[in-house]
Scaffold this motif. Sequence first.
Motif, short mmCIF file in Angstrom:
data_model
loop_
_atom_site.label_atom_id
_atom_site.label_comp_id
_atom_site.label_asym_id
_atom_site.label_seq_id
_atom_site.Cartn_x
_atom_site.Cartn_y
_atom_site.Cartn_z
N LEU A 144 0.84 -1.20 0.00
CA LEU A 144 0.00 0.00 0.00
C LEU A 144 0.88 1.25 0.00
CD1 LEU A 144 -3.04 0.69 0.12
CD2 LEU A 144 -2.76 1.07 2.56
N GLY A 145 0.58 2.15 -0.94
CA GLY A 145 1.30 3.41 -1.00
C GLY A 145 2.54 3.36 -1.87
N THR A 146 2.94 2.15 -2.30
CA THR A 146 4.13 2.04 -3.14
C THR A 146 3.81 1.53 -4.55
OG1 THR A 146 4.57 -0.20 -2.33
CG2 THR A 146 5.61 1.63 -1.14
N GLN A 147 2.71 0.77 -4.66
CA GLN A 147 2.31 0.21 -5.96
C GLN A 147 0.86 0.60 -6.24
OE1 GLN A 147 4.48 -1.31 -7.89
NE2 GLN A 147 6.14 -1.45 -6.40
N ASN A 148 0.63 1.89 -6.44
CA ASN A 148 -0.74 2.39 -6.56
C ASN A 148 -1.48 1.77 -7.73
OD1 ASN A 148 -0.41 4.23 -4.38
ND2 ASN A 148 0.70 5.61 -5.74
N TYR A 149 -0.81 1.68 -8.86
CA TYR A 149 -1.45 1.13 -10.06
C TYR A 149 -1.75 -0.36 -9.87
CZ TYR A 149 -2.26 0.26 -15.03
OH TYR A 149 -2.82 -0.09 -16.22
N TYR B 55 -14.50 4.31 -8.56
CA TYR B 55 -13.38 5.06 -8.00
C TYR B 55 -13.15 4.79 -6.51
CZ TYR B 55 -17.02 8.29 -6.34
OH TYR B 55 -18.12 8.84 -5.73
N VAL B 56 -14.09 4.12 -5.85
CA VAL B 56 -13.87 3.76 -4.44
C VAL B 56 -12.66 2.85 -4.32
CG1 VAL B 56 -14.87 2.63 -2.43
CG2 VAL B 56 -16.32 4.05 -3.90
N VAL B 57 -12.53 1.91 -5.26
CA VAL B 57 -11.39 0.99 -5.24
C VAL B 57 -10.09 1.76 -5.48
CG1 VAL B 57 -10.30 -0.98 -6.38
CG2 VAL B 57 -12.77 -0.96 -6.00
N SER B 58 -10.07 2.59 -6.52
CA SER B 58 -8.83 3.32 -6.84
C SER B 58 -8.46 4.30 -5.74
CB SER B 58 -8.99 4.05 -8.18
OG SER B 58 -10.06 4.96 -8.14
N ASP B 59 -9.43 4.99 -5.16
CA ASP B 59 -9.14 5.94 -4.09
C ASP B 59 -8.62 5.24 -2.84
OD1 ASP B 59 -9.88 8.03 -5.65
OD2 ASP B 59 -11.75 8.48 -4.62
N THR B 60 -9.26 4.13 -2.48
CA THR B 60 -8.90 3.44 -1.24
C THR B 60 -7.54 2.76 -1.34
OG1 THR B 60 -11.25 3.02 -0.79
CG2 THR B 60 -9.65 1.71 0.44
N LEU B 61 -7.26 2.15 -2.48
CA LEU B 61 -6.05 1.35 -2.61
C LEU B 61 -4.86 2.09 -3.20
CD1 LEU B 61 -7.60 -2.04 -3.79
CD2 LEU B 61 -7.09 -1.27 -1.48
N SER B 62 -5.11 3.29 -3.73
CA SER B 62 -3.99 4.07 -4.28
C SER B 62 -3.76 5.37 -3.51
CB SER B 62 -4.26 4.41 -5.76
OG SER B 62 -5.29 5.38 -5.87
N ASN B 63 -4.46 5.52 -2.38
CA ASN B 63 -4.34 6.75 -1.59
C ASN B 63 -4.63 7.99 -2.43
OD1 ASN B 63 -3.61 5.48 0.87
ND2 ASN B 63 -1.52 5.22 0.11
N PHE B 64 -5.66 7.90 -3.28
CA PHE B 64 -6.14 9.01 -4.11
C PHE B 64 -5.11 9.44 -5.16
CE2 PHE B 64 -8.24 9.23 -0.02
CZ PHE B 64 -9.58 9.35 -0.37
N ASN B 65 -4.17 8.56 -5.51
CA ASN B 65 -3.15 8.91 -6.49
C ASN B 65 -3.55 8.54 -7.92
OD1 ASN B 65 -1.18 10.00 -4.69
ND2 ASN B 65 -0.68 7.93 -4.02
N ILE B 66 -4.63 7.77 -8.08
CA ILE B 66 -5.11 7.39 -9.40
C ILE B 66 -6.53 7.89 -9.57
CG2 ILE B 66 -5.80 5.44 -10.85
CD1 ILE B 66 -3.43 3.91 -9.86
N THR B 67 -6.78 8.59 -10.67
CA THR B 67 -8.11 9.13 -10.96
C THR B 67 -8.66 8.44 -12.19
OG1 THR B 67 -7.54 11.30 -10.05
CG2 THR B 67 -9.46 11.19 -11.49
#
Length: 270
Positions: free
Chosen positions: A128-133, A205-217
């Motif tokens: 978490l926080g290192t592999q956002n994609y 976007y709930v998945v992308s926000d939660t697991l990428s710390n809002f780094n992927i839109t």
Amino acid sequence: MVRVHFNRRQLCIPYGLFLALFVVIPMLLILFYAFTEEVDGILTFTFSNFLNFFTSTAKLSTLLMSFTVAIISTAICLAIAYPVAYILARSKLRRRNVLLMLFILPMWINFVLRITALRELLDLIELLGTQNYLNTIIGMVYDFLPFMILPLYTTLEKLDESYLEAAADLGAGPFTVFTKVTFPLSMPGVVSGITMVFMPSMTNYVVSDTLSNFNITILGKLIDQYFTTYDNWHMGSMISIILLVIIFLTMLATGGFKDDGREARGANLW
């Protein structure tokens, strides 16, 4: 005592009212806002929102990111789900329905709870926080895999055994039987599964926000931002219309509007 009789048309009235209130009217409002713009307090008809979307590098990058996430997630789900569904559908296990239930059981658990649990797991293994994609892809696959397994299993389980036996009797080996008979007959399930995974993966976007710390839109997040953060209903509505067009074209390309009942029974195999 007076008996009240209802015909079929009258029974359709509640459903018609529901569609009008929660589908037709909201769609008309979205169309209205998408092609209007407020200038000096006056709403005017315009195509500027449409042109702005396709001339904005940031918006096109978001669209590309959404497509990339959706395509990869769908491909991984299909690669995992097809063997699972095939083994379950073709096996002679008495408890195969129980095994199927175990695969689709996550669908019964609260979505937010599942994603939060996955976030904690990724945090535990220091992803978490290192592999956002990568985290976003893992989350999409984890969330939508049951939606790919179920239609594939349903289609494969209903395959007519006589087609497989006929192919084997004519000298076809297991690989040929699968590629020439089984897989073509299972295409309705494949198309259904792709549709059920690809569309939500572009907007969840709930998945992308939660697991990428809002780094992927992704596209769904962009729509939410314009409606809530930016308070720009005109651009938000236009992006929603563009998303609906993408969904329509995808459904058209995959044959989602066709009646696949005959194909599932093998009528169009040859």
